[in-house]
Write a protein that holds these residues in place. Structure first.
Motif, PDB file in Angstrom:
ATOM      1  N   ARG A  81       0.924  -1.299   0.047  1.00 30.67           N
ATOM      2  CA  ARG A  81       0.045  -0.081  -0.080  1.00 30.67           C
ATOM      3  C   ARG A  81       0.869   1.127  -0.182  1.00 30.67           C
ATOM      4  O   ARG A  81       0.451   2.458  -0.242  1.00 30.67           O
ATOM      5  CB  ARG A  81      -0.878   0.044   1.197  1.00 30.67           C
ATOM      6  N   GLY A  82       2.090   1.123   0.383  1.00 25.59           N
ATOM      7  CA  GLY A  82       2.934   2.368   0.217  1.00 25.59           C
ATOM      8  C   GLY A  82       2.796   3.206   1.128  1.00 25.59           C
ATOM      9  O   GLY A  82       2.614   4.675   1.022  1.00 25.59           O
ATOM     10  N   ILE A  83       2.490   2.776   2.518  1.00 28.35           N
ATOM     11  CA  ILE A  83       1.966   3.550   3.646  1.00 28.35           C
ATOM     12  C   ILE A  83       3.045   3.732   4.906  1.00 28.35           C
ATOM     13  O   ILE A  83       3.778   2.410   4.791  1.00 28.35           O
ATOM     14  CB  ILE A  83       0.698   3.340   4.344  1.00 28.35           C
ATOM     15  N   GLY A  84       3.517   4.654   5.241  1.00 32.10           N
ATOM     16  CA  GLY A  84       4.267   4.732   6.442  1.00 32.10           C
ATOM     17  C   GLY A  84       3.395   4.836   7.611  1.00 32.10           C
ATOM     18  O   GLY A  84       2.560   5.218   7.769  1.00 32.10           O
ATOM     19  N   MET A  85       4.141   4.133   8.697  1.00 33.18           N
ATOM     20  CA  MET A  85       3.297   4.043   9.836  1.00 33.18           C
ATOM     21  C   MET A  85       4.210   4.209  11.192  1.00 33.18           C
ATOM     22  O   MET A  85       5.271   3.560  11.215  1.00 33.18           O
ATOM     23  CB  MET A  85       2.687   2.752  10.181  1.00 33.18           C
ATOM     24  N   VAL A  86       3.584   4.827  12.303  1.00 33.04           N
ATOM     25  CA  VAL A  86       4.160   4.803  13.453  1.00 33.04           C
ATOM     26  C   VAL A  86       3.019   4.532  14.545  1.00 33.04           C
ATOM     27  O   VAL A  86       2.218   5.305  14.468  1.00 33.04           O
ATOM     28  CB  VAL A  86       4.713   6.228  13.888  1.00 33.04           C
ATOM     29  N   PHE A  87       3.395   3.671  15.230  1.00 33.23           N
ATOM     30  CA  PHE A  87       2.187   3.306  16.340  1.00 33.23           C
ATOM     31  C   PHE A  87       2.322   3.630  17.668  1.00 33.23           C
ATOM     32  O   PHE A  87       3.351   4.234  18.170  1.00 33.23           O
ATOM     33  CB  PHE A  87       1.959   1.668  16.368  1.00 33.23           C
ATOM     34  N   GLN A  88       1.359   3.486  18.360  1.00 34.20           N
ATOM     35  CA  GLN A  88       1.135   3.885  19.773  1.00 34.20           C
ATOM     36  C   GLN A  88       2.434   3.552  20.543  1.00 34.20           C
ATOM     37  O   GLN A  88       3.057   4.504  21.307  1.00 34.20           O
ATOM     38  CB  GLN A  88      -0.136   3.116  20.391  1.00 34.20           C
ATOM     39  N   SER A  89       3.002   2.132  20.461  1.00 32.62           N
ATOM     40  CA  SER A  89       4.204   1.845  21.338  1.00 32.62           C
ATOM     41  C   SER A  89       5.106   1.762  20.335  1.00 32.62           C
ATOM     42  O   SER A  89       5.238   0.937  19.271  1.00 32.62           O
ATOM     43  CB  SER A  89       3.862   0.347  21.838  1.00 32.62           C
ATOM     44  N   TYR A  90       5.889   2.796  19.847  1.00 31.01           N
ATOM     45  CA  TYR A  90       6.733   3.064  18.871  1.00 31.01           C
ATOM     46  C   TYR A  90       7.921   1.851  18.793  1.00 31.01           C
ATOM     47  O   TYR A  90       9.008   2.218  19.595  1.00 31.01           O
ATOM     48  CB  TYR A  90       7.444   4.433  18.676  1.00 31.01           C
ATOM     49  N   ALA A  91       7.812   0.700  18.325  1.00 29.47           N
ATOM     50  CA  ALA A  91       8.928  -0.230  18.589  1.00 29.47           C
ATOM     51  C   ALA A  91      10.094   0.197  17.763  1.00 29.47           C
ATOM     52  O   ALA A  91      10.111   0.106  16.477  1.00 29.47           O
ATOM     53  CB  ALA A  91       8.324  -1.559  18.147  1.00 29.47           C
ATOM     54  N   VAL A  92      11.364   0.529  18.421  1.00 24.26           N
ATOM     55  CA  VAL A  92      12.687   0.575  17.654  1.00 24.26           C
ATOM     56  C   VAL A  92      13.358  -0.582  18.047  1.00 24.26           C
ATOM     57  O   VAL A  92      13.221  -1.016  19.175  1.00 24.26           O
ATOM     58  CB  VAL A  92      13.303   2.067  17.981  1.00 24.26           C
ATOM     59  N   TRP A  93      14.168  -1.262  17.216  1.00 21.76           N
ATOM     60  CA  TRP A  93      14.676  -2.464  17.467  1.00 21.76           C
ATOM     61  C   TRP A  93      16.029  -2.077  18.331  1.00 21.76           C
ATOM     62  O   TRP A  93      16.925  -1.494  17.876  1.00 21.76           O
ATOM     63  CB  TRP A  93      14.995  -3.163  16.068  1.00 21.76           C
ATOM     64  N   PRO A  94      16.147  -2.731  19.473  1.00 19.41           N
ATOM     65  CA  PRO A  94      17.115  -2.440  20.460  1.00 19.41           C
ATOM     66  C   PRO A  94      18.505  -2.838  20.014  1.00 19.41           C
ATOM     67  O   PRO A  94      19.295  -2.154  20.420  1.00 19.41           O
ATOM     68  CB  PRO A  94      16.493  -3.122  21.666  1.00 19.41           C
ATOM     69  N   HIS A  95      18.518  -3.898  19.278  1.00 17.47           N
ATOM     70  CA  HIS A  95      19.801  -4.390  18.981  1.00 17.47           C
ATOM     71  C   HIS A  95      20.325  -3.801  17.619  1.00 17.47           C
ATOM     72  O   HIS A  95      21.493  -4.192  17.142  1.00 17.47           O
ATOM     73  CB  HIS A  95      19.747  -5.791  18.591  1.00 17.47           C
ATOM     74  N   MET A  96      19.845  -2.935  17.018  1.00 15.38           N
ATOM     75  CA  MET A  96      20.276  -1.957  15.841  1.00 15.38           C
ATOM     76  C   MET A  96      20.535  -0.336  16.193  1.00 15.38           C
ATOM     77  O   MET A  96      19.833  -0.103  17.111  1.00 15.38           O
ATOM     78  CB  MET A  96      19.189  -2.092  14.750  1.00 15.38           C
ATOM     79  N   ASN A  97      21.715  -0.102  15.778  1.00 10.46           N
ATOM     80  CA  ASN A  97      21.930   1.403  16.013  1.00 10.46           C
ATOM     81  C   ASN A  97      21.080   2.265  15.257  1.00 10.46           C
ATOM     82  O   ASN A  97      20.132   1.649  14.348  1.00 10.46           O
ATOM     83  CB  ASN A  97      23.364   1.661  15.816  1.00 10.46           C
TER      84      ASN A  97
END
Ligand SMILES: Nc1ncnc2c1ncn2[C@@H]1O[C@H](COP(=O)(O)OP(=O)(O)OP(=O)(O)O)[C@@H](O)[C@H]1O
Ligand SMILES: [Mg+2]
Length: 350
Positions: A81-97
């Motif tokens: 769908r070509g959509i960008g998303m940021v959700f309520q709990s913004y999961a950033v990956w802890p093991h990646m800089n």
């Protein structure tokens, strides 16, 4: 182009109607907020647009193409769908800089390492995180992590961005500054944004238009000024801003305040019978000498830039907020008079 249309969208979970007949045409580049109390269907509607849920009924189009049509069985997968998303709990990956977090959507698109780094750095500049590129999430503040999530949602250059309470975990000051940053990014990139919040000041300051929702239903769609000054019903008036509701009775071209024989207001909506008068605290003035109604000063709260008064008029406490007022002007128990301005009226809701 990211015109978004929702046409008679329903979503039922068993016998719960989470979304009931949602209709909107969102213009390309428009910033729309979904605003409403917890459980009113904001996230569900966003998930329907994203493709994480299938509508029970209705049609969704992006840029004129049907991506979801319940009747015809059309349903485009979320990643298409070509959509960008940021959700309520913004999961950033802890093991990646930071660089790897933001670059991840490009990596799965097989974008070359060189181009990836270039595009990631451009995004980090946009969200003011260039100096943090090498850090890991646990070395960042909540607001910085939030911006990593935002950069990651933007890096694949979506023409439509969905944000579900993206500032919910931040302190008040950071929330406010992030509001302006998100607005600025949206304007700079010219993207269409759907922004879910239950914070009315966020919706008021950021949006071109606000969709006020309650119990799965759209109550009103309008520009912030319209929603505030001409709320469609009592629910909207109550949810947006502060308001006093005063019981009244509509007869002919006037609405009479119950228990005050001489106090009446025009009846532009031609209501009949039980009604309410609605007046915002900042549209009431207090005086010692005379006004529409007499009351007794009940309580005063010093707010710094204003004084927040409670005045007892017959059996009802009326809230009055006076900007720049001096706290000691009135004392509790004193007789005061109120004048109402910008009075609104509604049919009485159960
Ligand atoms: N998978 C599901 N199964 C059953 N009911 C659901 C499901 N998802 C949502 N609901 C119900 O649908 C309604 C709308 O939920 P939704 O998450 O859209 O609300 P919201 O407006 O985002 O609320 P909040 O502000 O609390 O995030 C709620 O009554 C919820 O319990
Ligand atoms: Mg939600």
């Amino acid at each position: 182009m990211a015109e978004l249309k929702l046409h008679h969208i329903y979503k039922r979970f068993g016998n719960v109607t989470a979304v009931g007949d949602f209709n909107i045409d969102v213009a390309d580049g428009e910033f729309i907020s979904f605003l409403g109390p917890s459980g009113c269907g904001k996230t569900t509607t966003l998930r329907l647009i994203a493709g994480f849920e299938k509508p029970t009924e209705g049609i969704i189009t992006i840029g004129g193409t049907e991506i979801s049509n319940a009747e015809k069985g059309v349903f485009l997968a979320p990643e298409k769908r070509g959509i960008g998303m940021v959700f309520q709990s913004y999961a950033v990956w802890p093991h990646m800089n930071v660089v790897d977090n933001v670059g991840y959507p490009l990596k799965i698109q097989n974008v070359s390492k060189e181009e990836r780094l270039q595009r990631v750095m451009k995004m980090l500049e946009l969200v003011h995180l260039k100096e943090y590129a090498e850090r890991f999430p646990n070395q960042l503040s909540g607001g910085q992590q939030q911006r990593v999530a935002l950069a990651r949602a933007l890096v694949a250059q979506p023409s439509l961005l969905l944000l579900d309470e993206p500032l919910s975990n931040l302190d008040a000051k950071l929330r406010e500054s992030m509001r302006f940053e998100i607005s600025a990014i949206q304007k700079e990139l010219g993207i269409t944004v759907i922004y879910v919040t239950h914070d009315q000041s966020e919706a008021m300051t950021m949006s071109d238009r606000i969709v006020v929702m309650s119990m799965g239903k759209v109550q009103q769609i309008g520009r912030p000024y319209e929603i505030y000054t001409q709320p469609a019903n009592q629910m909207v008036a109550d949810f947006i801003g502060l308001v006093n509701f005063i019981p009244a009775t509509a007869k002919g071209d006037r609405i009479f305040v119950n228990g005050h024989e001489t106090l009446s207001f025009p009846n532009p909506k031609k209501l009949a019978g039980d009604a309410v008068i609605a007046v915002r605290p900042e549209n009431i003035t207090i005086s010692k000498t005379g006004g529409m109604v007499e009351g007794v000063m009940n309580h005063r709260f010093y707010m710094g830039d204003s004084v927040d008064y409670r005045v007892k008029v017959k059996d009802q406490i009326i809230r009055v907020i006076q900007k720049g007022a001096v706290y000691g002007t009135y004392h509790d128990g004193e007789t005061v008079y109120l004048d109402f301005d910008n009075v609104m009226s509604f049919a009485k809701e159960e």
